[in-house]
Design a protein around this motif. Structure first.
Motif, PDB file in Angstrom:
ATOM      1  N   ALA A 126      31.241  43.680  28.344  1.00 41.93           N
ATOM      2  CA  ALA A 126      32.550  43.102  28.029  1.00 41.93           C
ATOM      3  C   ALA A 126      32.747  41.773  28.750  1.00 41.93           C
ATOM      4  CB  ALA A 126      33.655  44.088  28.406  1.00 41.93           C
ATOM      5  N   ARG A 162      32.858  53.888  20.277  1.00 42.17           N
ATOM      6  CA  ARG A 162      33.987  52.969  20.415  1.00 42.17           C
ATOM      7  C   ARG A 162      34.758  53.230  21.701  1.00 42.17           C
ATOM      8  NH1 ARG A 162      36.589  49.299  17.790  1.00 42.17           N
ATOM      9  NH2 ARG A 162      35.273  49.531  15.962  1.00 42.17           N
ATOM     10  N   TRP A 163      34.909  54.492  22.059  1.00 44.02           N
ATOM     11  CA  TRP A 163      35.676  54.783  23.266  1.00 44.02           C
ATOM     12  C   TRP A 163      35.006  54.201  24.509  1.00 44.02           C
ATOM     13  CZ3 TRP A 163      33.055  57.534  26.935  1.00 44.02           C
ATOM     14  CH2 TRP A 163      32.001  58.357  26.523  1.00 44.02           C
ATOM     15  N   PHE A 221      33.087  51.448  24.565  1.00 42.62           N
ATOM     16  CA  PHE A 221      33.302  50.003  24.529  1.00 42.62           C
ATOM     17  C   PHE A 221      34.734  49.666  24.949  1.00 42.62           C
ATOM     18  CE2 PHE A 221      33.989  46.038  21.850  1.00 42.62           C
ATOM     19  CZ  PHE A 221      33.354  45.203  22.760  1.00 42.62           C
ATOM     20  N   ASP A 222      35.692  50.443  24.473  1.00 45.15           N
ATOM     21  CA  ASP A 222      37.080  50.222  24.872  1.00 45.15           C
ATOM     22  C   ASP A 222      37.255  50.407  26.382  1.00 45.15           C
ATOM     23  OD1 ASP A 222      37.787  49.681  22.266  1.00 45.15           O
ATOM     24  OD2 ASP A 222      38.548  51.698  21.850  1.00 45.15           O
ATOM     25  N   ASP A 223      36.573  51.410  26.945  1.00 40.75           N
ATOM     26  CA  ASP A 223      36.612  51.595  28.403  1.00 40.75           C
ATOM     27  C   ASP A 223      36.090  50.355  29.117  1.00 40.75           C
ATOM     28  OD1 ASP A 223      37.694  54.115  28.387  1.00 40.75           O
ATOM     29  OD2 ASP A 223      35.843  55.170  28.912  1.00 40.75           O
ATOM     30  N   ILE A 252      36.058  47.224  28.097  1.00 44.66           N
ATOM     31  CA  ILE A 252      37.026  46.126  28.024  1.00 44.66           C
ATOM     32  C   ILE A 252      38.167  46.357  29.013  1.00 44.66           C
ATOM     33  CG2 ILE A 252      38.705  44.991  26.526  1.00 44.66           C
ATOM     34  CD1 ILE A 252      36.824  45.618  24.185  1.00 44.66           C
ATOM     35  N   ARG A 253      38.635  47.604  29.091  1.00 40.69           N
ATOM     36  CA  ARG A 253      39.744  47.914  29.997  1.00 40.69           C
ATOM     37  C   ARG A 253      39.336  47.731  31.455  1.00 40.69           C
ATOM     38  NH1 ARG A 253      40.518  52.259  32.799  1.00 40.69           N
ATOM     39  NH2 ARG A 253      39.020  53.485  31.553  1.00 40.69           N
ATOM     40  N   SER A 288      40.137  39.860  27.725  1.00 42.71           N
ATOM     41  CA  SER A 288      40.636  39.762  26.358  1.00 42.71           C
ATOM     42  C   SER A 288      39.594  39.019  25.548  1.00 42.71           C
ATOM     43  CB  SER A 288      41.970  39.016  26.320  1.00 42.71           C
ATOM     44  OG  SER A 288      42.968  39.721  27.040  1.00 42.71           O
ATOM     45  N   ASP A 296      36.498  39.634  17.996  1.00 38.05           N
ATOM     46  CA  ASP A 296      36.000  41.002  18.074  1.00 38.05           C
ATOM     47  C   ASP A 296      34.544  41.037  17.607  1.00 38.05           C
ATOM     48  OD1 ASP A 296      38.384  42.051  18.972  1.00 38.05           O
ATOM     49  OD2 ASP A 296      39.156  42.361  16.945  1.00 38.05           O
ATOM     50  N   ARG A 333      33.727  61.683  23.432  1.00 30.24           N
ATOM     51  CA  ARG A 333      33.869  61.525  24.875  1.00 30.24           C
ATOM     52  C   ARG A 333      33.720  62.899  25.526  1.00 30.24           C
ATOM     53  NH1 ARG A 333      36.934  57.428  27.382  1.00 30.24           N
ATOM     54  NH2 ARG A 333      37.320  57.789  29.603  1.00 30.24           N
TER      55      ARG A 333
END
Length: 318
Positions: A24, A42-43, A45-47, A49-50, A55, A59, A69
């Motif tokens: 990220a 996806r979860w 990848f989202d982790d 980024i968080r 930002s 995408d 998960r």
């Protein structure tokens, strides 16, 4: 018209490690030079980024794998579910390389305990990719600015690594190194072969591998047009390569090459796999479970590994 940017498949690695975070962080630095295609849940990848607290302006394309998960998920913890996700990403990215959907792949780190818990028979990426490609073996090359090192062997005990130093094995690795560099754009690579024993064996006083195995392999390589030199004492050959005398050094066991690379420039060191029918690079570090989820992981090796994949995909090795 400008040429299309290379499509680089990138695996997230173990979701409980630093892979999603460092990717990220790296994306903004590399999206102008390639089209990243990310493989992983996806979860995860989202982790990433968080945790990275970034930002993304654009995408990236995500091949979202259907890996749930784990109920017991925690950063820095070994989990069979995380191992399964990491394995699935490697297989998906390798298939994309084989079909031509991506031009190269770069792998974020997986955890050997986790993939073992998930049932993998392979010790790491290299062995897994060799099996996927249907080849008997592959080779590791480490690269950092100013130094490249190919390893005769990697995941062997020191005793077994010494036994692997045979004329046939060394010649085969010299041929593979030469052919790989030529395919990547360097038409006449200069290859130095490291000695095994202190001071190059001192004419047999400190070991005879240089006389009986290494020197004959170098001569055989020279006879077929490979620019090979050695064996040269390990305490000086890497400095000579850094000074520009050689394009790559053939090291004879894991730590002989890894120490030289990581002392020279740890944070920008990356790995490339020789012998595969597609291009694969990787970060030169592990999952760093001790700092995973804290947002402090350094993405420099990730950026360097993606840059290396772009260079090799474009055939621009110098």
């Amino acid at each position: 018209m400008t040429a299309a940017l290379p499509r680089i498949g990138i695996t997230l690695g173990d979701p409980a490690g630093i892979g999603p975070e460092i990717l990220a962080k790296a994306l903004s630095a590399i999206q102008a030079r390639c089209q990243p295609v990310i493989f992983g849940p996806r979860w995860a990848f989202d982790d990433g980024i968080r945790v990275a607290d970034v930002s993304l302006a654009d995408d990236p394309e995500l091949v979202a794998l259907d890996c749930e998960r784990p109920l017991d998920f925690a950063f820095g913890q070994v989990s069979a579910g995380n191992g399964e996700a990491a394995i699935a990403a490697v297989h998906a990215a390798a298939r994309a390389c084989q079909t031509g959907d991506v031009d190269a792949m770069m792998t974020c780190p997986l955890n050997k305990e986790a993939i073992h818990a998930a049932g993998s028979e392979h010790i790491g990426h290299q062995e897994m990719l060799a099996a996927i490609a249907g080849i008997p073996s592959a080779a590791t090359m480490l690269m950092t600015p100013g130094l490249r090192v190919v390893h005769l062997s990697t995941h062997k005990s020191l005793g077994h690594a010494v036994e692997f130093v045979t004329s046939a094995n060394v010649f085969a690795k010299l041929q593979l190194t030469h052919d790989s560099f030529v395919a990547w754009g360097l038409k006449s690579p200069r290859i130095a072969v490291s000695a095994l024993n202190p001071h190059g064996g001192e004419g047999g006083l400190l070991g005879r591998e240089e006389i009986e195995e290494l020197h004959p392999a170098v001569l055989s390589a020279q006879e077929v047009g490979i620019d090979a030199t050695g064996p040269l004492p390990a305490d000086s050959v890497f400095t000579r390569a850094i000074d520009g005398e050689f394009d790559v050094v053939l090291a004879l066991y894991h730590d002989q090459g890894h120490i030289a690379i990581k002392v020279h420039n740890l944070h920008e060191s990356v790995s490339a796999t020789l012998g595969l029918p597609f291009i694969r690079t990787s970060v030169d570090h592990g999952t760093a479970y001790d700092i995973a989820g804290q947002g402090i992981a350094n993405p420099r090796s990730t950026v360097a590994a993606i840059d290396a994949a772009i260079t090799l995909a474009n055939g621009e090795l110098q």
